[in-house]
Scaffold this motif. Structure first.
Motif, mmCIF file in Angstrom:
data_model
loop_
_atom_site.group_PDB
_atom_site.id
_atom_site.type_symbol
_atom_site.label_atom_id
_atom_site.label_comp_id
_atom_site.label_asym_id
_atom_site.label_seq_id
_atom_site.Cartn_x
_atom_site.Cartn_y
_atom_site.Cartn_z
ATOM 1 N N PHE A 51 30.294 13.088 141.446
ATOM 2 C CA PHE A 51 30.985 11.925 141.977
ATOM 3 C C PHE A 51 32.353 11.775 141.333
ATOM 4 C CE2 PHE A 51 32.359 7.656 140.971
ATOM 5 C CZ PHE A 51 32.669 7.202 142.235
ATOM 6 N N TYR A 52 32.404 11.758 139.991
ATOM 7 C CA TYR A 52 33.676 11.546 139.307
ATOM 8 C C TYR A 52 34.650 12.687 139.567
ATOM 9 C CZ TYR A 52 31.863 7.447 136.990
ATOM 10 O OH TYR A 52 31.351 6.200 136.750
ATOM 11 N N ARG A 53 34.158 13.905 139.587
ATOM 12 C CA ARG A 53 35.031 15.053 139.861
ATOM 13 C C ARG A 53 35.687 14.893 141.237
ATOM 14 N NH1 ARG A 53 31.569 19.422 139.182
ATOM 15 N NH2 ARG A 53 32.120 19.443 136.991
ATOM 16 N N THR A 54 34.905 14.550 142.230
ATOM 17 C CA THR A 54 35.424 14.413 143.587
ATOM 18 C C THR A 54 36.312 13.185 143.734
ATOM 19 O OG1 THR A 54 33.477 15.533 144.458
ATOM 20 C CG2 THR A 54 34.766 14.227 146.020
ATOM 21 N N ALA A 55 35.891 12.060 143.170
ATOM 22 C CA ALA A 55 36.671 10.824 143.286
ATOM 23 C C ALA A 55 38.038 10.977 142.628
ATOM 24 C CB ALA A 55 35.905 9.653 142.670
ATOM 25 N N LEU A 56 38.065 11.588 141.456
ATOM 26 C CA LEU A 56 39.347 11.779 140.776
ATOM 27 C C LEU A 56 40.220 12.792 141.511
ATOM 28 C CD1 LEU A 56 38.119 11.731 137.066
ATOM 29 C CD2 LEU A 56 39.325 9.908 138.295
ATOM 30 N N ALA A 57 39.619 13.849 142.035
ATOM 31 C CA ALA A 57 40.377 14.843 142.796
ATOM 32 C C ALA A 57 40.923 14.239 144.092
ATOM 33 C CB ALA A 57 39.502 16.057 143.105
ATOM 34 N N ALA A 58 40.203 13.250 144.647
ATOM 35 C CA ALA A 58 40.647 12.590 145.869
ATOM 36 C C ALA A 58 41.742 11.565 145.591
ATOM 37 C CB ALA A 58 39.470 11.913 146.560
ATOM 38 N N GLY A 59 42.036 11.370 144.320
ATOM 39 C CA GLY A 59 43.123 10.466 143.968
ATOM 40 C C GLY A 59 42.710 9.037 143.702
ATOM 41 N N LEU A 60 41.414 8.771 143.593
ATOM 42 C CA LEU A 60 40.981 7.415 143.272
ATOM 43 C C LEU A 60 41.474 7.075 141.876
ATOM 44 C CD1 LEU A 60 39.306 4.991 144.297
ATOM 45 C CD2 LEU A 60 37.394 5.932 143.014
ATOM 46 N N PRO A 61 42.292 6.044 141.763
ATOM 47 C CA PRO A 61 42.838 5.718 140.435
ATOM 48 C C PRO A 61 41.733 5.359 139.445
ATOM 49 C CG PRO A 61 43.890 4.417 142.171
ATOM 50 C CD PRO A 61 42.739 5.146 142.794
ATOM 51 N N ASP A 62 41.882 5.850 138.244
ATOM 52 C CA ASP A 62 40.900 5.595 137.200
ATOM 53 C C ASP A 62 40.678 4.102 136.985
ATOM 54 O OD1 ASP A 62 39.143 6.867 135.327
ATOM 55 O OD2 ASP A 62 40.473 6.216 133.717
ATOM 56 N N ILE A 63 41.702 3.292 137.209
ATOM 57 C CA ILE A 63 41.568 1.854 136.986
ATOM 58 C C ILE A 63 40.663 1.183 138.013
ATOM 59 C CG2 ILE A 63 43.776 1.584 135.785
ATOM 60 C CD1 ILE A 63 44.939 0.542 138.451
ATOM 61 N N ARG A 64 40.400 1.844 139.140
ATOM 62 C CA ARG A 64 39.506 1.271 140.147
ATOM 63 C C ARG A 64 38.052 1.633 139.895
ATOM 64 N NH1 ARG A 64 41.934 2.614 145.798
ATOM 65 N NH2 ARG A 64 39.920 1.822 146.447
#
Length: 84
Positions: A51-64
């Motif tokens: 989940f985190y690998r994909t979410a971060l690669a998709a550009g979901l800001p860490d602050i969200r």
């Protein structure tokens, strides 16, 4: 439907902010109720990592993303890995 399965559904729909707490809850439930060698714990942990690998690669800001000890540790390791 279990937290993990519901998390996978939200993940597939790219509803990352809804998927995250479900993956974390699944891991917490399994780790608190099962022996540490139970395969469900590894599955739940792998779901969180993916989940985190994909979410971060998709550009979901860490602050969200939520502040959670497991999530924080995974994100930290992924960020370190991405920088090298």
């Amino acid at each position: 439907m279990s937290c993990g399965n519901f998390g996978r559904l939200k993940f597939a729909q790219e509803l990352y902010e809804e998927a995250e707490p479900l993956f974390l809850e699944a891991f917490t439930i399994f780790s608190e109720s099962l022996d540490e060698s139970h395969p469900y714990i590894n599955t739940a942990l792998n779901d969180c990592i993916n989940f985190y690998r994909t979410a971060l690669a998709a550009g979901l800001p860490d602050i969200r993303l939520r502040s959670h000890p497991l999530g924080d540790a995974i994100r930290s390791r992924l960020w370190n890995h991405l920088r090298h």
